[in-house]
Design a protein around this motif. Structure first.
Motif, PDB file in Angstrom:
ATOM      1  N   ARG A 145       3.104  -5.902   7.623  1.00 33.08           N
ATOM      2  CA  ARG A 145       4.235  -5.986   6.661  1.00 33.08           C
ATOM      3  C   ARG A 145       3.877  -7.180   5.811  1.00 33.08           C
ATOM      4  O   ARG A 145       4.183  -7.389   4.697  1.00 33.08           O
ATOM      5  N   ARG A 146       3.469  -8.334   6.655  1.00 33.21           N
ATOM      6  CA  ARG A 146       3.036  -9.681   5.860  1.00 33.21           C
ATOM      7  C   ARG A 146       2.041  -9.600   4.885  1.00 33.21           C
ATOM      8  O   ARG A 146       1.858 -10.435   3.804  1.00 33.21           O
ATOM      9  N   GLY A 148       1.552  -6.941   3.167  1.00 33.09           N
ATOM     10  CA  GLY A 148       2.010  -6.175   2.130  1.00 33.09           C
ATOM     11  C   GLY A 148       1.491  -4.824   2.013  1.00 33.09           C
ATOM     12  O   GLY A 148       1.514  -4.079   1.246  1.00 33.09           O
ATOM     13  N   GLN A 149       1.007  -4.107   3.244  1.00 30.26           N
ATOM     14  CA  GLN A 149       0.344  -3.016   3.710  1.00 30.26           C
ATOM     15  C   GLN A 149       1.251  -2.043   4.222  1.00 30.26           C
ATOM     16  O   GLN A 149       1.166  -0.829   3.907  1.00 30.26           O
ATOM     17  N   GLU A 152       8.659  -1.807   3.949  1.00 31.71           N
ATOM     18  CA  GLU A 152       9.707  -2.971   4.338  1.00 31.71           C
ATOM     19  C   GLU A 152      10.725  -2.130   5.353  1.00 31.71           C
ATOM     20  O   GLU A 152      11.538  -2.593   6.154  1.00 31.71           O
ATOM     21  N   PRO A 196       3.134   0.301  -1.532  1.00 31.04           N
ATOM     22  CA  PRO A 196       4.383   0.421  -1.780  1.00 31.04           C
ATOM     23  C   PRO A 196       4.932   1.765  -1.540  1.00 31.04           C
ATOM     24  O   PRO A 196       4.332   3.030  -1.589  1.00 31.04           O
TER      25      PRO A 196
END
Length: 214
Positions: A145-146, A148-149, A152, A196
């Protein structure tokens, strides 16, 4: 007159052949629980392990003791897979993928039906194994998550529900025929976790505590 303190003797270490027999019993039990369900006769476990019934009961006085050992060993191997993924894989999402596929191979989900109302889910050994696995899953997901993969709106509970549903075979000897589909379907699911996110999920992220209370 003087007295000497009694000599403290160490408990004898189990013989190598006794340890091998115990491991063979656990391995056979895990295989048969996956193939036939949790109530397979223990004498059949003994037969597959190549030991006598007395050897099974000498190591495991009842079914719950054997079930607990099988579950703990599977969870410990799953925790080790998560730990190795964290340490050896530089890409955060690749580490998560690696853990998920190894968890499926361990047949974690196939063991769930064995935890019946008579099974002590709060046994210290089981609780310690569970905590280790859950902490490592959360570390894997947080790292992705950190980076960006990882989207959320998913939680550890979402991950484990999917792994359970996609890797649990139906009881019976034909269940292993579906093995060739497991990793394909898991990868489809994993691709849906990538950020995303193409769409919003209904509800809120599922935690591991949510699963325990379900």
């Amino acid at each position: 007159m003087t007295t000497t303190a009694p000599v403290q003797r160490k408990a004898p270490r189990p013989r190598a052949d006794a340890l091998r027999n115990r491991e063979r019993i656990v391995t056979a039990a895990r295989e048969m629980f996956v193939e036939f369900g949790p109530y397979v006769p223990l004498d059949e476990v003994a037969r597959r392990a190549g030991v006598g019934n007395a050897t099974v009961y000498r190591n495991f006085p009842d079914r719950d003791a054997l079930v607990r050992e099988v579950v703990c060993q599977v969870m410990d191997r799953t925790a080790q897979a998560a730990r190795q993924a964290l340490e050896e894989t530089g890409d955060a999402f690749e580490a998560l993928e690696r853990f998920v596929h190894v968890s499926a191979d361990e047949r974690v989900a196939a063991l769930c039906p064995m935890i019946s109302s008579t099974f002590d889910v709060n046994h210290p050994d089981l609780e310690a194994s569970r905590v280790r696995v859950e902490q490592l899953i959360e570390q894997l997901m947080e790292r992705a998550r950190r980076a960006g993969q990882l989207r959320e709106d998913v939680g550890p509970g979402d991950l484990m529900v999917a792994v359970a549903q996609l890797s649990r075979p139906p009881a019976g000897t034909g269940c292993l025929n579906a093995d060739r589909f497991v990793h394909r379907h898991l990868q489809l699911f994993l691709d849906g976790l990538r950020a995303p996110a193409p769409s919003a999920l209904p509800g809120t992220p599922v935690t591991l505590e949510d699963l325990r209370q379900a």
